[in-house]
Scaffold this motif. Sequence first.
Motif, PDB file in Angstrom:
ATOM      1  N   SER A   7      27.536  32.390   7.375  1.00 24.05           N
ATOM      2  CA  SER A   7      28.016  31.437   6.367  1.00 24.05           C
ATOM      3  C   SER A   7      29.450  31.702   5.923  1.00 24.05           C
ATOM      4  CB  SER A   7      27.085  31.426   5.151  1.00 24.05           C
ATOM      5  OG  SER A   7      27.085  32.687   4.498  1.00 24.05           O
ATOM      6  N   ASP A   8      29.940  32.925   6.065  1.00 23.98           N
ATOM      7  CA  ASP A   8      31.319  33.195   5.668  1.00 23.98           C
ATOM      8  C   ASP A   8      32.328  32.695   6.695  1.00 23.98           C
ATOM      9  OD1 ASP A   8      30.566  35.169   7.490  1.00 23.98           O
ATOM     10  OD2 ASP A   8      31.634  36.771   6.450  1.00 23.98           O
ATOM     11  N   GLU A   9      31.840  32.116   7.782  1.00 21.81           N
ATOM     12  CA  GLU A   9      32.718  31.582   8.823  1.00 21.81           C
ATOM     13  C   GLU A   9      32.695  30.055   8.878  1.00 21.81           C
ATOM     14  OE1 GLU A   9      31.793  33.442  12.583  1.00 21.81           O
ATOM     15  OE2 GLU A   9      31.765  35.445  11.679  1.00 21.81           O
ATOM     16  N   VAL A  10      32.035  29.439   7.895  1.00 24.20           N
ATOM     17  CA  VAL A  10      31.940  27.974   7.891  1.00 24.20           C
ATOM     18  C   VAL A  10      32.431  27.429   6.555  1.00 24.20           C
ATOM     19  CG1 VAL A  10      29.943  28.077   9.451  1.00 24.20           C
ATOM     20  CG2 VAL A  10      29.576  27.800   7.010  1.00 24.20           C
ATOM     21  N   HIS A  51      25.780  30.012  -5.292  1.00 20.64           N
ATOM     22  CA  HIS A  51      25.508  29.903  -3.859  1.00 20.64           C
ATOM     23  C   HIS A  51      26.803  29.785  -3.069  1.00 20.64           C
ATOM     24  CE1 HIS A  51      23.294  27.738  -0.360  1.00 20.64           C
ATOM     25  NE2 HIS A  51      23.495  29.008  -0.105  1.00 20.64           N
ATOM     26  N   GLU A  52      27.745  29.017  -3.570  1.00 17.06           N
ATOM     27  CA  GLU A  52      29.029  28.877  -2.874  1.00 17.06           C
ATOM     28  C   GLU A  52      29.725  30.231  -2.748  1.00 17.06           C
ATOM     29  OE1 GLU A  52      33.176  26.301  -2.975  1.00 17.06           O
ATOM     30  OE2 GLU A  52      31.759  26.084  -4.632  1.00 17.06           O
ATOM     31  N   GLU A  53      29.737  30.997  -3.824  1.00 14.46           N
ATOM     32  CA  GLU A  53      30.370  32.325  -3.807  1.00 14.46           C
ATOM     33  C   GLU A  53      29.622  33.262  -2.858  1.00 14.46           C
ATOM     34  OE1 GLU A  53      30.687  36.388  -4.603  1.00 14.46           O
ATOM     35  OE2 GLU A  53      29.059  35.331  -5.594  1.00 14.46           O
ATOM     36  N   GLN A  54      28.300  33.239  -2.916  1.00 18.04           N
ATOM     37  CA  GLN A  54      27.492  34.099  -2.049  1.00 18.04           C
ATOM     38  C   GLN A  54      27.675  33.718  -0.580  1.00 18.04           C
ATOM     39  OE1 GLN A  54      23.708  33.262  -3.811  1.00 18.04           O
ATOM     40  NE2 GLN A  54      24.257  34.312  -5.719  1.00 18.04           N
ATOM     41  N   SER A  55      27.701  32.424  -0.306  1.00 21.64           N
ATOM     42  CA  SER A  55      27.880  31.941   1.063  1.00 21.64           C
ATOM     43  C   SER A  55      29.215  32.407   1.627  1.00 21.64           C
ATOM     44  CB  SER A  55      27.781  30.414   1.086  1.00 21.64           C
ATOM     45  OG  SER A  55      27.930  29.923   2.387  1.00 21.64           O
ATOM     46  N   VAL A  62      24.170  29.586   9.228  1.00 21.07           N
ATOM     47  CA  VAL A  62      24.159  28.130   9.303  1.00 21.07           C
ATOM     48  C   VAL A  62      23.924  27.718  10.750  1.00 21.07           C
ATOM     49  CG1 VAL A  62      25.521  26.029   8.962  1.00 21.07           C
ATOM     50  CG2 VAL A  62      25.720  27.925   7.329  1.00 21.07           C
ATOM     51  N   ALA A  63      22.954  26.828  10.946  1.00 15.00           N
ATOM     52  CA  ALA A  63      22.679  26.298  12.285  1.00 15.00           C
ATOM     53  C   ALA A  63      23.360  24.946  12.428  1.00 15.00           C
ATOM     54  CB  ALA A  63      21.178  26.136  12.499  1.00 15.00           C
ATOM     55  N   TYR A  64      24.015  24.785  13.557  1.00  9.70           N
ATOM     56  CA  TYR A  64      24.625  23.506  13.914  1.00  9.70           C
ATOM     57  C   TYR A  64      23.877  22.942  15.112  1.00  9.70           C
ATOM     58  CZ  TYR A  64      28.641  24.638  10.975  1.00  9.70           C
ATOM     59  OH  TYR A  64      29.457  24.927   9.912  1.00  9.70           O
ATOM     60  N   VAL A  65      23.618  21.665  15.076  1.00  9.90           N
ATOM     61  CA  VAL A  65      23.050  20.956  16.216  1.00  9.90           C
ATOM     62  C   VAL A  65      24.101  19.934  16.626  1.00  9.90           C
ATOM     63  CG1 VAL A  65      21.221  19.423  17.041  1.00  9.90           C
ATOM     64  CG2 VAL A  65      20.672  21.296  15.454  1.00  9.90           C
ATOM     65  N   VAL A  75      19.952  35.493   4.386  1.00 12.12           N
ATOM     66  CA  VAL A  75      19.663  36.843   4.864  1.00 12.12           C
ATOM     67  C   VAL A  75      20.800  37.764   4.451  1.00 12.12           C
ATOM     68  CG1 VAL A  75      20.614  36.317   7.174  1.00 12.12           C
ATOM     69  CG2 VAL A  75      19.086  38.298   6.866  1.00 12.12           C
ATOM     70  N   GLU A  76      20.449  38.781   3.692  1.00 13.51           N
ATOM     71  CA  GLU A  76      21.427  39.757   3.227  1.00 13.51           C
ATOM     72  C   GLU A  76      20.675  40.987   2.723  1.00 13.51           C
ATOM     73  OE1 GLU A  76      23.724  38.408  -0.228  1.00 13.51           O
ATOM     74  OE2 GLU A  76      22.151  36.956  -0.620  1.00 13.51           O
TER      75      GLU A  76
END
Length: 188
Positions: A7-10, A51-55, A62-65, A75-76
């Motif tokens: 999530s830190d890459e999206v 959630h934004e800060e944690q993400s 995050v799954a992309y289709v 998960v952490e």
Amino acid sequence: MIRIVPSDEVPWEDVEAIFDGSEPGKCHCQRYKVKGWIWRDSTHDERVAAHEEQSARGSGLVAYVDDQPAGWVAVEPRCDYAKLLGMPIPWKGRAEDKDDDGVWAVTCFVVRKGFRRQGLTYELAAATVEHAREHGARAVEAYPMIAAPGQNVTWGELHVGARQVFEEAGFVQVTHPTKRRFVMRVDF
């Protein structure tokens, strides 16, 4: 094509798209973070901001289709879940250091409407194992449930994942603290 990214890459907008307009969007993966009663002790805006800060710190995957944001899994390190550490059910029959930052926890799945029933929770659960291992975890655990045939399960219960999802990802049962709840784990 399915692609799973920390999530830190999206961009936050992609995470928000997964939660937007859904029941999990009310909680924003704060159920095991907010001490006390989540709906009484936090506002929706506070949960979204948290959630934004944690993400941005990498609290999930995050799954992309086909390049569309489609699914989320939290998960952490287990010690980052303040409320989880104080709940009795996950610890029933266990004597271990709750604050061990080498043990990671999988606490929440969300699959965006339009992408459900495509096996994304299975893909996300499997990805948590490698993600936790790559980040130095000694183990990763989850708290899934089962339901008796014909029994209704609310979204609020099944957000933790189904037992079968974790079995297929290589998790093994540690305890069965209630009729429907399990603690499952992969040790590295």
